[in-house]
Design an enzyme around this catalytic site. Sequence first.
Site, PDB file in Angstrom:
ATOM      1  N   HIS A   1       0.836  -1.187   0.000  1.00 54.67           N
ATOM      2  CA  HIS A   1       0.000   0.000   0.000  1.00 54.67           C
ATOM      3  C   HIS A   1       0.879   1.247   0.000  1.00 54.67           C
ATOM      4  CE1 HIS A   1      -3.794  -2.144   1.753  1.00 54.67           C
ATOM      5  NE2 HIS A   1      -3.358  -2.689   0.636  1.00 54.67           N
TER       6      HIS A   1
ATOM      7  N   CYS B   1      -5.942   1.069   5.622  1.00 56.13           N
ATOM      8  CA  CYS B   1      -6.452  -0.212   6.119  1.00 56.13           C
ATOM      9  C   CYS B   1      -5.896  -0.443   7.533  1.00 56.13           C
ATOM     10  CB  CYS B   1      -6.027  -1.348   5.194  1.00 56.13           C
ATOM     11  SG  CYS B   1      -4.250  -1.720   5.251  1.00 56.13           S
TER      12      CYS B   1
ATOM     13  N   GLU C   1       0.842   3.901   1.856  1.00 54.44           N
ATOM     14  CA  GLU C   1       1.304   4.299   3.186  1.00 54.44           C
ATOM     15  C   GLU C   1       2.487   3.448   3.627  1.00 54.44           C
ATOM     16  OE1 GLU C   1      -3.265   3.796   3.596  1.00 54.44           O
ATOM     17  OE2 GLU C   1      -1.687   3.127   2.247  1.00 54.44           O
TER      18      GLU C   1
ATOM     19  N   CYS D   1      -1.973  -0.862   7.601  1.00 57.20           N
ATOM     20  CA  CYS D   1      -1.260   0.409   7.455  1.00 57.20           C
ATOM     21  C   CYS D   1      -1.465   1.282   8.688  1.00 57.20           C
ATOM     22  CB  CYS D   1      -1.710   1.133   6.186  1.00 57.20           C
ATOM     23  SG  CYS D   1      -1.083   0.350   4.680  1.00 57.20           S
TER      24      CYS D   1
END
Length: 141
Positions: free
Chosen positions: A69, A97, A71, A100
Amino acid sequence: MNDKQKKLDQRYLRMARIWAENSYCKRRQVGALVVKDKMIISDGYNGTPSGFENICEDENNLTKPYVLHAEANAITKLARSSNNSDGSTLYVTASPCIECAKLIIQSGIKRVVYGEQYRLTDGIDLLRRAGIEVILMEDGI
């Protein structure tokens, strides 16, 4: 939030949206910036790990399980730099999510500004529980 901070937040979120365009993912392109003292100290977008093919989806158009992801890419990039994210702000185009969110908490980020709500809210809920300021800024507004 004062007007000056809101304008800064809008600008950095727009920059994160532009950064998302670097992603090779077809289903969703997500960008992230980590900002500290009005300086961008890290950036990331969703994609495969270094050295892997730049294909995020499998033959069924599902995201491959090893795609990182935005992040996570921004936070792990910080680990390889001389910067630290204590007290910084994360700008990300989609809400984090839960996985993260855990990285965000552990990295010392104190604010998260995001542009669109993902269908699951467990990441945002965890950030709030950890005392991190969370701001939804849809359409860059």
